[in-house]
Design a protein around this motif. Structure first.
Motif, PDB file in Angstrom:
ATOM      1  N   THR A   1      23.451  31.718 -34.837  1.00 36.87           N
ATOM      2  CA  THR A   1      24.431  31.858 -33.919  1.00 36.87           C
ATOM      3  C   THR A   1      25.654  32.366 -33.560  1.00 36.87           C
ATOM      4  OG1 THR A   1      23.288  29.212 -33.744  1.00 36.87           O
ATOM      5  CG2 THR A   1      25.679  30.105 -31.587  1.00 36.87           C
TER       6      THR A   1
ATOM      7  N   VAL B   1      21.903  37.381 -26.440  1.00 36.46           N
ATOM      8  CA  VAL B   1      21.716  36.390 -25.495  1.00 36.46           C
ATOM      9  C   VAL B   1      20.101  36.057 -26.372  1.00 36.46           C
ATOM     10  CG1 VAL B   1      21.110  35.464 -23.502  1.00 36.46           C
ATOM     11  CG2 VAL B   1      23.052  36.493 -23.439  1.00 36.46           C
ATOM     12  N   HIS B   2      19.684  34.943 -26.326  1.00 38.29           N
ATOM     13  CA  HIS B   2      18.186  34.447 -26.003  1.00 38.29           C
ATOM     14  C   HIS B   2      18.125  33.342 -25.083  1.00 38.29           C
ATOM     15  CE1 HIS B   2      17.873  35.123 -30.798  1.00 38.29           C
ATOM     16  NE2 HIS B   2      18.935  35.130 -30.884  1.00 38.29           N
TER      17      HIS B   2
ATOM     18  N   LYS C   1      14.942  31.389 -18.504  1.00 36.37           N
ATOM     19  CA  LYS C   1      15.827  30.481 -19.087  1.00 36.37           C
ATOM     20  C   LYS C   1      16.649  30.924 -20.492  1.00 36.37           C
ATOM     21  CE  LYS C   1      12.490  26.424 -18.045  1.00 36.37           C
ATOM     22  NZ  LYS C   1      11.775  25.429 -18.641  1.00 36.37           N
ATOM     23  N   SER C   2      17.547  30.642 -20.607  1.00 35.08           N
ATOM     24  CA  SER C   2      18.555  30.714 -21.415  1.00 35.08           C
ATOM     25  C   SER C   2      19.573  29.742 -21.031  1.00 35.08           C
ATOM     26  CB  SER C   2      19.442  31.573 -20.791  1.00 35.08           C
ATOM     27  OG  SER C   2      20.405  32.091 -22.376  1.00 35.08           O
ATOM     28  N   SER C   3      20.541  29.875 -22.015  1.00 32.32           N
ATOM     29  CA  SER C   3      21.198  28.749 -23.145  1.00 32.32           C
ATOM     30  C   SER C   3      21.800  27.424 -21.820  1.00 32.32           C
ATOM     31  CB  SER C   3      22.221  28.906 -23.585  1.00 32.32           C
ATOM     32  OG  SER C   3      22.791  29.677 -22.666  1.00 32.32           O
ATOM     33  N   ASN C   4      21.847  28.124 -20.100  1.00 27.62           N
ATOM     34  CA  ASN C   4      22.858  27.564 -19.874  1.00 27.62           C
ATOM     35  C   ASN C   4      22.698  28.293 -18.389  1.00 27.62           C
ATOM     36  OD1 ASN C   4      24.967  29.822 -20.191  1.00 27.62           O
ATOM     37  ND2 ASN C   4      26.723  28.858 -19.956  1.00 27.62           N
TER      38      ASN C   4
END
Length: 180
Positions: A100, A109-110, A157-160
């Protein structure tokens, strides 16, 4: 006594800082991922190394090849500390927290991509470049999945962030409009 999450955050941050200061951030990250893979391939290894009833000399026999093969003195020391403190089960959390920090420092970015059919390499590259520009990242790492139930299109889809361009969602939205 620290809980496992706090312990992992502190050690990952300290390791990140010393590797960065010594110019070994990229190589250290690669080495951590290799060690993590060894533990993923041998699911019980961290449990055995953290087990207080398992003899210390046997733990050393198991961990010494990892320590000896580590290029970074900081990672060698981390492994020694973890096995000595009986905290090898925290290694996965340490690597996750390190990743992270690494991703944030390198603007990585994942994201997961769901498609109805497998994507070609060109499609993945184009999507990666477009998504990176959209979210302001330098690099995007995709985890691609195939789900034929979305009929066509993509869901990213990413974290937000979620971009849903699936045919299934479009049909569902049209259905809602027609019913209301």
């Amino acid at each position: 006594m620290l809980d496992k999450i706090t312990f992992a955050k502190r050690y990952s941050k300290a390791l990140f800082e010393v590797l960065k200061a010594d110019g070994q951030l990229d190589s250290g990250y690669a080495e951590l991922k290799q060690i993590e893979q060894i533990f993923n391939d041998n699911a019980n290894l961290s449990k055995v190394l953290a087990d207080v009833s398992f003899p210390e000399n046997k733990k050393q026999e198991l961990i010494n090849p990892l320590i000896d093969n580590a290029d970074s003195k900081y990672i060698k020391n981390l492994l020694k500390v973890l096995v000595g403190a009986g905290k090898m089960d925290a290694l996965k959390l340490i690597v996750d927290n390190f990743e992270t920090l690494y991703d944030k420092a390198n603007n990585i970015v994942h994201a997961s991509v769901i498609s109805a059919v497998p994507l070609t390499d060109d499609q993945k590259n184009n999507l990666s470049n477009t998504f990176a520009q959209r979210v302001g990242a330098d690099k995007v790492i995709f985890n691609c999945k195939v789900d034929q139930s979305i009929i066509g299109g993509l869901v990213v889809k990413s974290s937000n962030v979620i971009f849903d361009g699936s045919v299934k969602t479009k049909i569902s939205n049209i259905k809602k409009l027609l019913l209301n």
